[in-house]
Write a protein that holds these residues in place. Structure first.
Motif, PDB file in Angstrom:
ATOM      1  N   ILE A   1       0.847  -1.207   0.000  1.00  0.00           N
ATOM      2  CA  ILE A   1       0.000   0.000   0.000  1.00  0.00           C
ATOM      3  C   ILE A   1       0.870   1.240   0.000  1.00  0.00           C
ATOM      4  CG2 ILE A   1      -1.680   1.296   1.350  1.00  0.00           C
ATOM      5  CD1 ILE A   1      -2.772  -1.421   2.309  1.00  0.00           C
ATOM      6  N   TYR A   2       1.891   1.233   0.821  1.00  0.00           N
ATOM      7  CA  TYR A   2       2.804   2.376   0.904  1.00  0.00           C
ATOM      8  C   TYR A   2       3.429   2.660  -0.469  1.00  0.00           C
ATOM      9  CZ  TYR A   2       6.891   5.084   2.443  1.00  0.00           C
ATOM     10  OH  TYR A   2       7.846   6.056   2.586  1.00  0.00           O
ATOM     11  N   ASN A   3       3.925   1.612  -1.141  1.00  0.00           N
ATOM     12  CA  ASN A   3       4.525   1.795  -2.466  1.00  0.00           C
ATOM     13  C   ASN A   3       3.495   2.204  -3.507  1.00  0.00           C
ATOM     14  OD1 ASN A   3       7.163   1.140  -1.645  1.00  0.00           O
ATOM     15  ND2 ASN A   3       6.774  -1.053  -1.893  1.00  0.00           N
ATOM     16  N   THR A   4       2.245   1.731  -3.348  1.00  0.00           N
ATOM     17  CA  THR A   4       1.196   2.072  -4.307  1.00  0.00           C
ATOM     18  C   THR A   4       0.876   3.563  -4.262  1.00  0.00           C
ATOM     19  OG1 THR A   4       0.246  -0.135  -4.097  1.00  0.00           O
ATOM     20  CG2 THR A   4      -1.160   1.584  -4.993  1.00  0.00           C
ATOM     21  N   VAL A   5       0.747   4.108  -3.068  1.00  0.00           N
ATOM     22  CA  VAL A   5       0.458   5.543  -2.925  1.00  0.00           C
ATOM     23  C   VAL A   5       1.538   6.372  -3.609  1.00  0.00           C
ATOM     24  CG1 VAL A   5       0.226   7.428  -1.276  1.00  0.00           C
ATOM     25  CG2 VAL A   5      -0.890   5.225  -0.827  1.00  0.00           C
ATOM     26  N   TYR A   6       2.788   5.991  -3.405  1.00  0.00           N
ATOM     27  CA  TYR A   6       3.884   6.726  -4.025  1.00  0.00           C
ATOM     28  C   TYR A   6       3.901   6.530  -5.537  1.00  0.00           C
ATOM     29  CZ  TYR A   6       6.405   8.747  -0.088  1.00  0.00           C
ATOM     30  OH  TYR A   6       6.773   9.536   0.961  1.00  0.00           O
ATOM     31  N   ALA A   7       3.545   5.336  -6.001  1.00  0.00           N
ATOM     32  CA  ALA A   7       3.515   5.089  -7.444  1.00  0.00           C
ATOM     33  C   ALA A   7       2.482   5.979  -8.122  1.00  0.00           C
ATOM     34  CB  ALA A   7       3.217   3.620  -7.717  1.00  0.00           C
ATOM     35  N   ILE A   8       1.304   6.099  -7.502  1.00  0.00           N
ATOM     36  CA  ILE A   8       0.252   6.959  -8.078  1.00  0.00           C
ATOM     37  C   ILE A   8       0.688   8.410  -8.033  1.00  0.00           C
ATOM     38  CG2 ILE A   8      -2.128   7.715  -7.810  1.00  0.00           C
ATOM     39  CD1 ILE A   8      -2.737   4.953  -6.619  1.00  0.00           C
ATOM     40  N   ALA A   9       1.292   8.809  -6.938  1.00  0.00           N
ATOM     41  CA  ALA A   9       1.738  10.198  -6.815  1.00  0.00           C
ATOM     42  C   ALA A   9       2.799  10.532  -7.865  1.00  0.00           C
ATOM     43  CB  ALA A   9       2.269  10.444  -5.405  1.00  0.00           C
ATOM     44  N   HIS A  10       3.733   9.626  -8.080  1.00  0.00           N
ATOM     45  CA  HIS A  10       4.778   9.861  -9.086  1.00  0.00           C
ATOM     46  C   HIS A  10       4.180   9.869 -10.489  1.00  0.00           C
ATOM     47  CE1 HIS A  10       8.725   9.932  -7.040  1.00  0.00           C
ATOM     48  NE2 HIS A  10       8.131   9.186  -6.102  1.00  0.00           N
ATOM     49  N   ALA A  11       3.181   9.035 -10.736  1.00  0.00           N
ATOM     50  CA  ALA A  11       2.546   9.034 -12.051  1.00  0.00           C
ATOM     51  C   ALA A  11       1.809  10.343 -12.293  1.00  0.00           C
ATOM     52  CB  ALA A  11       1.589   7.849 -12.162  1.00  0.00           C
ATOM     53  N   LEU A  12       1.092  10.835 -11.274  1.00  0.00           N
ATOM     54  CA  LEU A  12       0.420  12.130 -11.396  1.00  0.00           C
ATOM     55  C   LEU A  12       1.437  13.252 -11.624  1.00  0.00           C
ATOM     56  CD1 LEU A  12      -2.304  11.863  -8.598  1.00  0.00           C
ATOM     57  CD2 LEU A  12      -2.734  12.179 -11.046  1.00  0.00           C
ATOM     58  N   HIS A  13       2.518  13.194 -10.895  1.00  0.00           N
ATOM     59  CA  HIS A  13       3.558  14.217 -11.042  1.00  0.00           C
ATOM     60  C   HIS A  13       4.147  14.182 -12.449  1.00  0.00           C
ATOM     61  CE1 HIS A  13       6.634  16.942  -9.334  1.00  0.00           C
ATOM     62  NE2 HIS A  13       7.428  16.378 -10.248  1.00  0.00           N
ATOM     63  N   ALA A  14       4.395  12.970 -12.980  1.00  0.00           N
ATOM     64  CA  ALA A  14       4.948  12.847 -14.323  1.00  0.00           C
ATOM     65  C   ALA A  14       3.963  13.350 -15.372  1.00  0.00           C
ATOM     66  CB  ALA A  14       5.318  11.387 -14.594  1.00  0.00           C
ATOM     67  N   MET A  15       2.680  13.064 -15.167  1.00  0.00           N
ATOM     68  CA  MET A  15       1.673  13.502 -16.128  1.00  0.00           C
ATOM     69  C   MET A  15       1.583  15.021 -16.157  1.00  0.00           C
ATOM     70  SD  MET A  15      -2.344  12.373 -16.404  1.00  0.00           S
ATOM     71  CE  MET A  15      -2.748  13.069 -14.818  1.00  0.00           C
ATOM     72  N   LEU A  16       1.592  15.641 -15.000  1.00  0.00           N
ATOM     73  CA  LEU A  16       1.479  17.094 -14.942  1.00  0.00           C
ATOM     74  C   LEU A  16       2.760  17.787 -15.372  1.00  0.00           C
ATOM     75  CD1 LEU A  16      -0.502  17.419 -11.584  1.00  0.00           C
ATOM     76  CD2 LEU A  16      -1.391  17.499 -13.905  1.00  0.00           C
ATOM     77  N   SER A  17       3.852  17.063 -15.349  1.00  0.00           N
ATOM     78  CA  SER A  17       5.131  17.655 -15.769  1.00  0.00           C
ATOM     79  C   SER A  17       5.408  17.455 -17.252  1.00  0.00           C
ATOM     80  CB  SER A  17       6.277  17.017 -14.956  1.00  0.00           C
ATOM     81  OG  SER A  17       6.104  17.249 -13.590  1.00  0.00           O
ATOM     82  N   SER A  18       4.558  16.736 -17.950  1.00  0.00           N
ATOM     83  CA  SER A  18       4.797  16.475 -19.368  1.00  0.00           C
ATOM     84  C   SER A  18       4.723  17.768 -20.178  1.00  0.00           C
ATOM     85  CB  SER A  18       3.788  15.455 -19.894  1.00  0.00           C
ATOM     86  OG  SER A  18       2.481  15.972 -19.790  1.00  0.00           O
ATOM     87  N   ARG A  19       5.410  17.773 -21.286  1.00  0.00           N
ATOM     88  CA  ARG A  19       5.501  18.984 -22.111  1.00  0.00           C
ATOM     89  C   ARG A  19       4.145  19.427 -22.647  1.00  0.00           C
ATOM     90  NH1 ARG A  19      10.944  17.758 -25.728  1.00  0.00           N
ATOM     91  NH2 ARG A  19      12.404  17.694 -23.969  1.00  0.00           N
ATOM     92  N   SER A  20       3.294  18.446 -22.895  1.00  0.00           N
ATOM     93  CA  SER A  20       1.992  18.800 -23.467  1.00  0.00           C
ATOM     94  C   SER A  20       1.112  19.567 -22.490  1.00  0.00           C
ATOM     95  CB  SER A  20       1.267  17.535 -23.921  1.00  0.00           C
ATOM     96  OG  SER A  20       1.059  16.663 -22.824  1.00  0.00           O
ATOM     97  N   LYS A  21       1.477  19.562 -21.194  1.00  0.00           N
ATOM     98  CA  LYS A  21       0.652  20.224 -20.175  1.00  0.00           C
ATOM     99  C   LYS A  21       1.292  21.491 -19.630  1.00  0.00           C
ATOM    100  CE  LYS A  21      -2.208  16.789 -20.446  1.00  0.00           C
ATOM    101  NZ  LYS A  21      -3.515  16.975 -21.105  1.00  0.00           N
ATOM    102  N   LEU A  22       2.454  21.850 -20.160  1.00  0.00           N
ATOM    103  CA  LEU A  22       3.170  22.987 -19.584  1.00  0.00           C
ATOM    104  C   LEU A  22       2.368  24.288 -19.647  1.00  0.00           C
ATOM    105  CD1 LEU A  22       6.840  22.388 -20.775  1.00  0.00           C
ATOM    106  CD2 LEU A  22       5.877  22.103 -18.478  1.00  0.00           C
TER     107      LEU A  22
END
Length: 840
Positions: free
Chosen positions: A361-382
Motif C-alpha cells: 500500500i505504501y509503495n502504491t500511494v507513491y507510485a500513483i503520486a509519481h505518475a500524477l507528477h509525471a503527467m502534470l510535468s509532461s511537455r503537453s501540459k506545460l
C-alpha cells in the motif's frame, strides 16, 4: 499555499471493527498519504485526498462498495459528472482475489486505475480481462517454486497438505501436486478445511469433519504441514487445533508452512490463538522493508484527535475499552483515554512492523503520486500548468490518462528500494520467508530468515538461513525430519515398489562398479575410467597404473634370470670359441653353433623389452624381435638335425645325398625358415602394429599399462609358425634318435624340442587367461625356460666334456664305431668331417 484536496485516492479494505490487526493497512495508507502531501518535490502546491470504504470481505460487499463510491456518495447519477470539486483518480483494493475481480468488472467500464495490494491470483495477470489492474505484489506462481525450494532445502519429503474448500484451494492443490511429484515430495495426507458459517456450531456434519481433521493432524507421522487459505477459510483449522489443545491437553506441534494468503496470527476471536501449536512457523509473506518514521507515526495516533475510518471502533476492539459517555452505562469497564499505545498490544492483535500488504500500500500511494507528477510535468501540459497552476489542472485530467504514466514510472522509495511497474502491470519484489516465534502470553516475534527474490540471478533467487530459524520446542532446536522412510545412505539407491508413493522406498546397495555420493540417490553411476569405487561405494578412488617394473620382486627375479642366462650363453660361446680346435667342437657345424648361440643370447635379452612401462618402440619390438630370434634359434636346431641325418645318409656308398652335405644346406635351412617368420612380422607391423594402451576395465582398482597386439590373428600366426618349426624339429630329431651316439645330437634335440613344445603348449591357454603384468610374466617365463631348455639340452653336455672331462675330448673318443642298424657300420670321424667340412 496549500489548497484543499482536489483528487481522491480510495482505499477499500476489510471491515475494521472485526479484525483490528488488518487495520494496519489503513495506518500504512494514511502514513504514505501524509508523506506525499508533505513532500515539496512531489505534486507541489497540491494535496491528495483519500477516502476509505469497507468491502465486507466478500464479492457482494465489494460490488456494493464500488457502486456506492462512484455514484451514490458523490450525488451523481450513473455516467454523469455534475461539476463536483472532488475527483477519484485511482482505487487501491482489494485484499483478496475475489474482491479484486469483482471491483475490476465495474472499474474497467470507466478505465479507472485499480491497484491490488494483496491479490496473488494468476488469473489477474490476464490483461485481456484485467487491462487496468495493477498489482503491487507478485503472482502466486513463484510461491510454488519457493515452497518446493524450502522443502528441498531441509530435505522434507513427507508432508501434510491443508487447503481451503474453495476454488483457490482446488487450484493450489492442482498446481502444486505435480511440482511436488517431480521433486520426489509426497503428501502424507490432503485435507480440505470447510469454511465456517454463522451456524457452524449447530452443524453436526461440519463439527464431525473438523474433529476428523484434528485426529488426522494429531496422528500423522509427518512433522511438516503446508497450509494454504485465507482468514475466513482457515478459521476451521484454528478451531480444530484449539479443540485438541484444550480438550486433550496436547497441542499439535509441527513445522507449519503457511502461504502468503493467510496470517495465522490474525484472529477474529481472542481465545482462538494457539501459540504452542504455531510456535516456529515458517510463513511466506509479501516482501517488506523498514520504513523510517512509520512506528513513530503509529505511536502518535490518538482516537480523540483522528478522524480515520472506524478509528474508535478499532480502539474499542484492540484495547477492550469504551469511550465516554458509553462507558458510564457499563460497570467495571475500562475507559478509552486515547493515551493507549499500539506498541503495548500483543502481536496477535496488532504488530508495529509494516506487513507485506502494508508495504505494498505504501509503495502504491507513491507510485500513483509519481505518475500524477509525471503527467502534470509532461511537455503537453506545460501551458495549462503555467496558466492555472497544478491544483487547477488536476481537475482537468481524467483517470484513464494516468495509465501511460503508470507504466513508465521508476523511483526509489524511502527504504531505498527501486519501485517500478513492468510491462504486465505488476511490481514483483518477491516473497520474504518469516519465522514466527510465539510465547505463552500470546506475544510473538518474527524473524526474517529467507527470501525469494525474483530480481536475483537464478542461482540466488531462493535463499534461506537455516541457522537463524527457531523451531518448535518439540524438536529441541534440532532440525526436524519429515520423511516416509529413513534416508538411503551414500552407496545405496532407492527402489520404489509398485503401488507405493515415491517417497516410501527401499534402499539397496549399488551394484558392482557403481557408486552413489548423495543421500537418497535415484541411481548409482559409474566412476570415471581412471577411478574405481571404494568399499562403501560412496566415492571414487583414483586407480594406480600397474605394469611389470624393475622395482617389484617379480620384475627383479625375471630380469635376474634373463641376465643369468645371457651370461651363461656368453660363457658357452667363450668356451666353444676357445676350444674350437678340439675334436668335439670340430665334430659339430661351427656356423650352426654360432648362429644358435647368438640367437639364444638375443632370446635371453628379449625379456628386457617386456619389463618396464610399455612404450611405442618397446611394443613394436618385443613380440616381433622375439619371434624372429626364436625362429632363428629353432631353425638352427632344425638345420642341425637335418644336417646330421644327411651326413649319415651321405656315408653310404652311392648315396646321392652327399652333395647336400656342408654349409650350404645349413645356411639354406636357417635363412629360409627365418625369412618366412620375418615376412610374417613385416606384414604384422604394416597392417596392424602393436601399440601401447591403458586398460581401464580389466582390473577394478588398477590401470594396466600394456601393449595392444594390434592384430591378434597375426600374433597367433607368428606364434603358430614358431610352434610349427618346433614340432618339425622335434619330429625330425625323434626319427634320427637311433643314429650313432658318439656325437649324434638327435636325442638331445628331441628332448629339448619336447621341453620347448610342452612349455609353449601350456603358454597358449595360460596367456589369454591372465592379464596385466602377470600376462607379461607368463610370456617372459616361457621365453626364458624354452630358451634355457635349448641351451641346456644341446650345449651343456658338450660344455661338461670341454671343461670337466677333457680326457673325453680326444680323437680316439670321437673316432668310434657305432651301429646304425645291425648290418651297417660306419666311420664316425668321417661323419664328423662331413658335418663340419662337407664331402671329403
Amino acid at each position: 499555499m496549500v489548497k484543499k484536496p482536489r483528487c481522491i485516492l480510495v482505499k477499500c479494505k476489510y471491515h475494521c471493527s472485526l479484525l483490528p490487526k488488518s487495520y494496519q493497512h489503513v495506518f500504512a495508507f494514511v502514513f504514505a498519504m501524509n508523506e506525499v502531501n508533505k513532500n515539496a518535490n512531489l505534486l507541489p502546491n497540491s494535496t491528495l485526498g483519500f477516502k476509505i470504504c469497507d468491502n465486507a470481505n466478500n464479492a457482494i460487499g465489494a460490488h456494493f462498495g464500488i457502486m456506492n463510491l462512484l455514484f451514490k456518495e458523490q450525488g451523481n447519477p450513473i455516467n454523469y459528472h455534475c461539476g463536483r470539486r472532488k475527483k477519484v483518480m485511482a482505487i487501491i483494493g482489494g485484499l483478496i482475489s475475489q474482491n479484486s475481480m469483482q471491483m475490476t468488472h465495474i472499474l474497467n467500464v470507466y478505465k479507472f486505475p485499480q491497484f491490488s495490494y494483496g491479490s496473488s491470483d494468476l488469473a489477474l495477470s490476464d490483461k485481456t480481462w484485467f487491462p487496468y489492474l495493477y498489482r503491487m505484489v507478485p503472482n502466486e506462481n513463484p510461491q510454488y517454486d519457493g515452497i518446493v525450494g524450502l522443502l528441498q532445502h531441509f530435505k522434507w519429503t513427507w508432508i501434510g497438505l491443508i487447503v481451503s474448500d474453495d476454488d483457490r484451494g482446488e487450484i493450489f492443490l492442482r498446481t502444486l501436486a505435480p511440482r511436488l511429484l517431480q521433486n520426489n515430495i509426497c503428501t502424507a495426507f490432503e485435507e480440505v478445511i470447510p469454511v465456517l458459517n454463522t451456524y457452524w456450531r449447530e452443524n453436526v456434519l461440519l463439527n464431525k469433519k473438523l474433529s476428523e481433521i484434528g485426529v488426522t493432524l494429531s496422528s500423522t507421522q509427518s512433522n511438516v504441514i503446508l497450509v494454504h487459505g485465507d482468514l475466513r477459510s482457515m478459521e476451521g483449522l484454528r478451531l480444530a487445533l484449539l479443540v485438541k489443545e484444550f480438550d486433550e491437553m496436547k497441542p499439535i506441534e509441527r513445522v507449519w508452512i503457511i502461504t502468503v494468503q493467510w496470517d495465522f496470527s490474525a484472529v477474529i476471536e481472542w481465545d482462538s490463538f494457539t501459540p504452542k501449536a504455531f510456535n516456529g512457523t515458517l510463513s511466506f509473506a509479501f516482501h517488506t522493508n523498514v520504513v523510517a518514521g512509520y512506528e513513530d507515526f503509529l505511536e502518535t495516533i490518538n482516537p480523540y484527535q483522528s478522524r480515520l475510518y472506524f478509528i474508535r471502533q478499532f480502539w474499542i476492539n484492540a484495547f477492550m475499552c469504551l469511550f465516554l459517555p458509553y462507558s458510564q452505562h457499563i460497570p467495571d469497564i475500562k475507559i478509552c483515554t486515547g493515551k493507549e499505545k499500539l506498541s503495548s498490544l500483543p502481536g496477535y492483535i496488532y504488530e508495529m512492523g509494516m506487513s507485506g500488504q502494508s508495504y505494498s500500500i505504501y509503495n502504491t500511494v507513491y507510485a500513483i503520486a509519481h505518475a500524477l507528477h509525471a503527467m502534470l510535468s509532461s511537455r503537453s501540459k506545460l501551458k495549462a500548468v503555467a496558466d492555472g497552476g497544478w491544483s487547477t489542472h488536476l481537475l482537468n485530467v481524467h483517470p484513464w490518462q494516468l495509465h501511460n504514466f503508470l507504466k513508465n514510472i521508476r523511483f526509489n522509495n524511502s527504504a531505498g528500494e527501486e519501485i517500478y511497474i513492468d510491462e504486465n502491470g505488476e511490481f514483483t519484489p518477491g516473497y520474504d520467508i518469516i519465522n514466527t516465534i510465539t510465547f505463552s502470553n500470546k506475544s510473538l516475534h518474527r524473524i526474517h530468515v529467507g527470501r525469494l527474490d525474483l530480481w536475483a540471478p537464478d542461482d540466488k533467487e531462493f535463499t534461506i538461513n537455516g541457522s537463524a530459524i527457531v523451531w518448535n520446542h518439540k524438536f529441541n532446536q534440532v532440525l526436524p525430519q519429515s520423511r516416509c522412510v529413513e534416508s538411503c545412505l551414500p552407496g545405496h539407491t532407492r527402489i520404489i515398489h509398485e503401488g507405493k508413493k515415491v517417497c516410501c522406498y527401499d534402499c539397496v546397495p549399488c551394484s558392482k562398479g557403481r557408486i552413489s555420493v548423495q543421500m537418497d540417490a535415484e541411481n548409482c553411476h559409474k566412476c570415471p575410467e581412471d577411478q574405481y569405487p571404494n568399499m562403501n561405494k560412496d566415492r571414487c578412488i583414483s586407480k594406480h597404473t600397474v605394469y611389470l617394473s624393475y622395482e617389484e620382486s617379480l620384475g627383479i627375479i625375471l630380469a635376474s634370470f634373463a641376465l643369468f642366462f645371457s651370461l651363461t650363453t656368453l660363457l658357452v660361446m667363450w668356451s666353444f670359441n676357445r676350444h674350437r680346435n678340439t675334436p668335439i667342437i670340430k665334430a659339430n657345424n661351427w656356423t650352426i653353433t654360432c648362429i644358435l648361440l647368438s640367437s639364444l643370447l638375443l632370446c635371453f635379452q628379449c625379456p628386457f623389452l617386456f619389463i618396464g612401462k610399455p612404450g611405442k618402440v618397446s611394443c613394436l619390438l618385443r613380440q616381433t624381435l622375439f619371434a624372429i630370434t626364436f625362429s632363428v634359434a629353432v631353425s638352427s636346431v632344425l638345420a642341425k638335425t637335418i644336417t646330421v641325418i644327411v651326413a649319415f645318409l651321405a656315408t653310404k656308398p652311392g648315396n646321392r645325398m652327399r652333395k647336400w652335405v656342408g654349409k650350404r644346406l645349413t645356411l639354406s635351412v636357417v635363412i629360409f625358415c627365418s625369412l618366412i617368420q620375418a615376412v610374417n612380422c613385416t606384414v604384422w607391423l604394416v597392417t596392424s602394429p602393436p601399440f601401447p594402451e591403458f586398460d581401464m576395465h580389466s582390473q577394478v582398482s588398477q590401470i594396466i599399462a600394456q601393449c595392444n597386439e594390434g592384430s591378434v590373428f597375426m600374433f597367433y600366426v607368428v606364434l603358430g609358425y614358431m610352434a610349427f618349426l618346433a614340432i618339425t624339429s622335434f619330429t625330425v630329431a625323434f626319427l634320427a634318435r637311433k643314429l650313432p651316439d658318439s656325437f649324434n645330437e638327435a636325442k638331445l634335440i628331441t628332448f629339448s624340442m619336447l621341453m620347448f613344445c610342452s612349455i609353449w603348449v601350456t603358454f597358449v591357454p595360460t596367456y589369454p587367461s591372465t592379464n596385466g603384468k602377470y600376462m607379461v610374466a607368463v610370456e617372459i617365463f616361457s621365453i626364458l625356460v624354452s630358451s634355457a631348455g635349448l641351451l641346456g639340452c644341446i650345449f651343456l653336455p658338450k660344455l661338461y666334456i670341454i671343461l670337466l672331462r677333457p680326457e673325453l675330448n680326444t680323437r680316439e673318443q670321437v673316432i668310434s664305431v657305432a651301429s646304425i642298424d645291425d648290418s651297417v657300420t660306419v666311420n664316425v670321424w668321417g661323419h664328423a668331417r662331413l658335418l663340419c667340412c662337407g664331402p671329403l
